[in-house]
Design a protein around this motif. Structure first.
Motif, PDB file in Angstrom:
ATOM      1  N   HIS A   5      98.662 -93.832 -20.091  1.00  0.00           N
ATOM      2  CA  HIS A   5      98.258 -93.980 -21.637  1.00  0.00           C
ATOM      3  C   HIS A   5      99.452 -94.645 -22.474  1.00  0.00           C
ATOM      4  N   GLN A   6      99.094 -95.152 -23.534  1.00  0.00           N
ATOM      5  CA  GLN A   6     100.149 -95.925 -23.875  1.00  0.00           C
ATOM      6  C   GLN A   6     101.116 -95.279 -25.290  1.00  0.00           C
ATOM      7  N   GLU A   7     100.796 -94.005 -25.481  1.00  0.00           N
ATOM      8  CA  GLU A   7     101.255 -93.141 -26.457  1.00  0.00           C
ATOM      9  C   GLU A   7     102.634 -92.763 -26.430  1.00  0.00           C
ATOM     10  N   TYR A   8     103.114 -92.707 -27.377  1.00  0.00           N
ATOM     11  CA  TYR A   8     104.746 -92.000 -27.646  1.00  0.00           C
ATOM     12  C   TYR A   8     104.555 -90.778 -28.301  1.00  0.00           C
ATOM     13  N   PRO A   9     105.526 -89.793 -28.166  1.00  0.00           N
ATOM     14  CA  PRO A   9     105.298 -88.716 -29.073  1.00  0.00           C
ATOM     15  C   PRO A   9     105.638 -89.127 -30.751  1.00  0.00           C
ATOM     16  N   PHE A  10     105.097 -88.832 -31.765  1.00  0.00           N
ATOM     17  CA  PHE A  10     105.273 -88.731 -32.796  1.00  0.00           C
ATOM     18  C   PHE A  10     104.653 -90.188 -33.619  1.00  0.00           C
ATOM     19  N   ILE A  11     104.849 -91.348 -33.001  1.00  0.00           N
ATOM     20  CA  ILE A  11     104.544 -92.623 -33.446  1.00  0.00           C
ATOM     21  C   ILE A  11     103.310 -93.024 -32.629  1.00  0.00           C
TER      22      ILE A  11
ATOM     23  N   ASP B 169     108.570 -98.432 -20.428  1.00  0.00           N
ATOM     24  CA  ASP B 169     107.529 -97.625 -19.730  1.00  0.00           C
ATOM     25  C   ASP B 169     107.179 -98.330 -18.327  1.00  0.00           C
ATOM     26  N   ALA B 170     107.115 -99.709 -18.437  1.00  0.00           N
ATOM     27  CA  ALA B 170     106.553-100.256 -17.178  1.00  0.00           C
ATOM     28  C   ALA B 170     107.781-100.301 -16.253  1.00  0.00           C
ATOM     29  N   LYS B 171     108.868-100.278 -16.460  1.00  0.00           N
ATOM     30  CA  LYS B 171     110.260-100.161 -15.636  1.00  0.00           C
ATOM     31  C   LYS B 171     110.434 -98.613 -14.978  1.00  0.00           C
TER      32      LYS B 171
ATOM     33  N   ALA C 254     105.813-107.328 -19.034  1.00  0.00           N
ATOM     34  CA  ALA C 254     106.608-106.590 -17.970  1.00  0.00           C
ATOM     35  C   ALA C 254     106.064-106.319 -16.840  1.00  0.00           C
ATOM     36  N   CYS C 255     104.866-105.972 -16.702  1.00  0.00           N
ATOM     37  CA  CYS C 255     104.080-106.016 -15.355  1.00  0.00           C
ATOM     38  C   CYS C 255     104.279-107.415 -14.417  1.00  0.00           C
TER      39      CYS C 255
ATOM     40  N   TRP D 135     122.545 -88.681 -23.375  1.00  0.00           N
ATOM     41  CA  TRP D 135     122.358 -89.849 -22.538  1.00  0.00           C
ATOM     42  C   TRP D 135     121.173 -90.542 -23.506  1.00  0.00           C
ATOM     43  N   VAL D 136     121.169 -91.956 -23.266  1.00  0.00           N
ATOM     44  CA  VAL D 136     119.953 -92.779 -24.068  1.00  0.00           C
ATOM     45  C   VAL D 136     119.157 -93.385 -23.047  1.00  0.00           C
ATOM     46  N   ASP D 137     117.800 -93.360 -23.020  1.00  0.00           N
ATOM     47  CA  ASP D 137     117.109 -94.133 -22.132  1.00  0.00           C
ATOM     48  C   ASP D 137     116.839 -95.798 -22.634  1.00  0.00           C
ATOM     49  N   GLU D 138     117.550 -96.575 -22.008  1.00  0.00           N
ATOM     50  CA  GLU D 138     117.055 -97.898 -22.347  1.00  0.00           C
ATOM     51  C   GLU D 138     116.508 -98.640 -21.132  1.00  0.00           C
ATOM     52  N   SER D 139     116.374 -98.135 -19.907  1.00  0.00           N
ATOM     53  CA  SER D 139     115.639 -98.680 -19.027  1.00  0.00           C
ATOM     54  C   SER D 139     115.473-100.044 -18.984  1.00  0.00           C
ATOM     55  N   GLY D 140     116.585-100.924 -18.693  1.00  0.00           N
ATOM     56  CA  GLY D 140     116.602-102.378 -18.687  1.00  0.00           C
ATOM     57  C   GLY D 140     116.352-103.254 -20.030  1.00  0.00           C
TER      58      GLY D 140
END
Length: 781
Positions: free
Chosen positions: A333-339, A351-353, A377-378, A690-695
């Motif tokens: 599912h494509q949702e993020y919290p809050f937004i 997310d794909a990474k 990304a896929c 730490w910050v999630d930047e995942s590529g």
């Protein structure tokens, strides 16, 4: 139009678009991202007339300036009363005199859910559906100077689009202009838009592969050129295939004489020797550069990424470019919290990474079309996808509903047909009883829109579609008899461990223990229950490998909210903040060690930890040490839930807990190739960020959104999983905290959802909890 409304409150959302489009050189058609500086406000419909909101002189000074992607409402972490209503956005577009004489196109990648669009007070579009693009030709509506664009959105329950009303829906659809918006200015001879052209198997650029092999592949390119001028035009199509920035093949068409107000297709077939084929392991991409020339001058150009590949089924097993391939996958599912759905393109990539890094090579996109950025990304990462139309437990026996579904199927294929990642088209309404004629028409649309061999429809009923999506978790066991067609286990590992009458042996369990035996486990639920989830996914994935299935897809990658329920659905192998659970490492360990060597000790190793220690790895042998003392050297587990796995876990029975450090060392052919360490947490002495930047590094000016993780750690840097403190977050200029309510740690880690504004450079992030604090200097591109 007849649609349901579940809330009495109405809200408005007007957009009026402000941008100056400059004239461009003949070889540079203009496509402009218009995500910035939208005006937004929630308005009481009874107090403001629609005709006022459409006018250029409407006073919107007190409206909020927002940037797309944008959600109609910031929701709490647990969404059990999602906003629904009617909303508008407003802006003014300033078009130069030169551009006003050209073609002007407008595209919204998505707008939730029923939209009306006016330009200069004239209604241009009424559109049902919140997941596919709205493409409009505004050429007859705009003028030189200021132009007012107004968009009215309605995300209340809708009988035409479905699915079930939100109060009974298993996910949230949210609202707003939550993807990108674009404005294009072109000459009167141009490459048409595949969706706007509305041509079966046509419009735009359509790339297929009559022959695919490592020695020689053939690329067929159909290009639709429109002539909207008032005279015949002499048109030439020039196409370059580019690899790593270098032109490796060029094609020039003969002169095409296109009559006024007509369009034609140009078909080219190009051969490549020794091509770099696309596959999940080698996601090689090419770029097709197309130029449209009139009397030798370029009037339009477009770049299209593509990958050369063929998906074939032999004896119902999948072969990718001739190589037998099992697809191990997950649903998303494509949702993020809050937004909600309002993710930046960078966030879609991240997310794909994570899915790829979890060891998956396949995603079932449930249960609706997802972002073009996610699809990009896929393609880039090598994730095979099943691309789905919107549908979940809802069928309306009306012509309007059926026509909406048929249009969605056509437009989905036109949008994504050039993507190498797409294996099949799920033109089915998930978990819905559908009439045969309806399924047959959707199946026909797939093969009409994408003619040729090796093209597949799929659905959860096995009567019509090319591929049968069998949601094992909704049946007690796999079906004993299948029709002679490819078979994918589309959902598994969740419901059969939650329901008390389905799946494996769960129908034998008493109902009062189903929660602790469930796969629905939050990170806060502790080690024992997280290990239970990992056990469940191992057992069910191992069982899937007993079947003739060519793929399976676990339900689900990320925890998510549900419209009808008052808690988060927690069967994800990562939580809603994209933090991994132990089950994540099980799947990681199922990939080949040639791809990535995995070794993970699945324990916090404190006084509450089980003394049977699980190690997830894809090595041959593991040695486990406690405080530098070798406890055991073991091969992978041999038991009834590992019989089909390539890489079963390693279970070490320690009998008692000894504080200190566990070290696991992994060996392949007697050589150490990996190591992991876990230490007993001591008293927390500081905070770690730490910050999630995942590529995808954080980027200014694109409404980027990131997860900032804050953990309480001891003097050795070990996270204390029992820390549940509240974190005060102070962000420097250019960053905005999105969280609703306090930022509170779960299993030792708190997550701040942070929006990146328009400031680049180094920005401080300061966090405090009690007497613990730290500052992190965060770099933004």
């Amino acid at each position: 139009m007849n649609y349901l409304k579940t809330k009495t409150a109405y809200t408005f959302f007007i957009l009026v678009l402000s941008l100056t489009i400059q004239s461009y050189a003949q070889d540079k058609p203009t496509t402009t991202n218009i995500n910035k500086n939208w005006k937004f406000k929630i308005v009481d419909e009874s107090k403001v007339a629609t005709k006022e909101l459409l006018t250029a002189d409407f006073n919107d000074k007190d409206w909020q300036n927002v940037q797309l992607p944008h959600t109609a409402n910031i929701e709490p972490l647990v969404v059990n009363n999602q906003w629904q209503g009617i909303c508008w956005y407003r802006k003014v577009v300033n078009i130069s005199k030169a551009d006003a004489a050209k073609k002007v196109f407008f595209e919204l990648e998505a707008a939730m859910n029923f939209s009306k669009i006016w330009v200069n007070g004239k209604l241009v579009s009424e559109h049902h559906g919140g997941y596919l693009p709205i493409a409009l030709d505004l050429s007859n509506y705009i003028k030189a100077g200021e132009n007012t664009i107004a968009i009215r959105l309605d995300n209340t329950d809708n009988e035409i689009t479905g699915p079930k009303p939100l109060k009974r829906l298993d996910f949230n659809m949210y609202g707003g202009l939550y993807r990108n918006a674009k404005l294009s200015v072109k000459e009167n001879v141009y490459i048409s838009d595949a969706v706007l052209a509305n041509k079966v198997a046509g419009g735009g650029i359509f790339i297929t592969y009559p022959k695919v092999s490592k020695a020689l592949s053939t690329i067929k390119i159909k290009t639709n050129i429109a002539n909207d001028s008032n005279k015949e035009q002499n048109v030439t199509v020039v196409q370059n295939i580019i690899n790593n920035g270098k032109v490796i093949k060029t094609y020039t068409s003969p002169i095409l004489k296109i009559e006024a107000t007509k369009n034609v297709d140009n078909i080219a077939e190009l051969s490549l020797n020794n091509p770099n084929l696309w596959s999940p392991d080698t996601p090689n991409l090419y770029v097709l550069e197309t130029k449209i020339q009139v009397d030798g001058k370029t009037v339009d150009s477009q770049k299209t990424k593509f990958g050369i590949r063929v998906f074939e089924f032999k004896e119902n097993q999948l072969y990718v470019n001739g190589e037998k391939t099992f697809l191990r996958g997950v649903n998303r599912h494509q949702e993020y919290p809050f937004i909600g759905y309002a993710l930046s393109d960078n966030a879609q990539y991240r997310d794909a990474k994570k899915i790829k890094e979890a060891g998956f090579n396949y995603i079932r996109l449930s249960h609706y079309p997802q972002s073009p950025a996610f699809m990009d990304a896929c393609d880039e990462l090598g994730l095979v996808v099943i691309d789905a139309i919107m549908g979940w437990q809802y069928y309306n026996d009306t012509d309007a509903f059926r026509e909406y579904c048929y249009r969605s199927a056509s437009e989905l294929i036109r949008r994504d047909r050039n993507r190498p990642s797409v294996l099949a088209w799920e033109v089915s309404l998930n978990e819905t009883k559908m009439p045969i004629f309806f399924m047959e028409e959707l199946h026909k649309i797939v093969h009409a829109e994408y003619p040729g061999d090796n093209v597949y429809s799929c659905g959860w009923m096995d009567d019509v579609y090319d591929i049968y999506l069998q949601a094992r978790q909704h049946r007690i066991l796999h079906p004993h008899e299948l029709k002679n067609k490819p078979y994918s286990v589309s959902e598994y590992g969740d419901w059969e461990y939650y329901s008390n009458n389905a799946g494996l042996n769960q129908h034998k369990l008493p109902k009062d223990i189903r929660l602790e035996k469930s796969s629905r486990q939050l990170r806060a639920d502790g080690e024992v229950r997280l290990l239970q989830q990992a056990y469940n996914v191992q057992e069910s994935h191992n069982d899937n490998l007993n079947t003739p299935a060519y793929s399976d897809s676990y339900w689900v990658m990320y925890d998510y909210n549900r419209g009808y329920h008052d808690n988060i659905e927690a069967s994800g192998i990562m939580d809603i903040f994209r933090l991994p659970k132990f089950a994540y490492y099980f799947y990681q360990s199922q990939q080949s060690a040639e791809q990535n060597k995995i070794l993970k000790i699945a324990t916090y190793w404190n006084q509450d930890s089980p003394t049977d220690v699980t190690v997830f790895s894809n090595v041959d042998e593991v040695k486990l040490y406690v405080n530098n003392k070798l406890i055991a050297t073991q091969k992978p587990d041999v038991n009834n839930i590992s019989t089909n796995l390539k890489h079963p876990p390693f279970t070490f029975k320690l009998n008692s807990f000894t504080p200190g450090t566990l070290v696991a060392k992994g060996f392949i052919n007697g050589k150490q190739v990996a190591e992991d360490k876990v230490s007993t947490p001591e008293k927390a002495t500081k905070l770690k960020i730490w910050v999630d930047e995942s590529g995808k590094p954080a980027t200014a000016n694109v409404n980027d959104v990131l997860f900032v993780y804050i953990a309480a750690v001891d003097k050795n840097g070990t996270i204390d999983p029992n820390f549940k403190g509240e974190i005060a977050v102070n962000l420097g200029n250019g960053l905005e905290l999105v969280n609703v309510g306090a930022v509170i740690a779960e299993a030792g880690i708190a997550t701040a959802v942070v929006r990146v504004g328009n400031v680049s450079g180094t920005v401080p992030i300061k966090v405090t909890s009690g007497n613990l604090q730290t500052t992190y200097n965060f770099k933004i591109k």
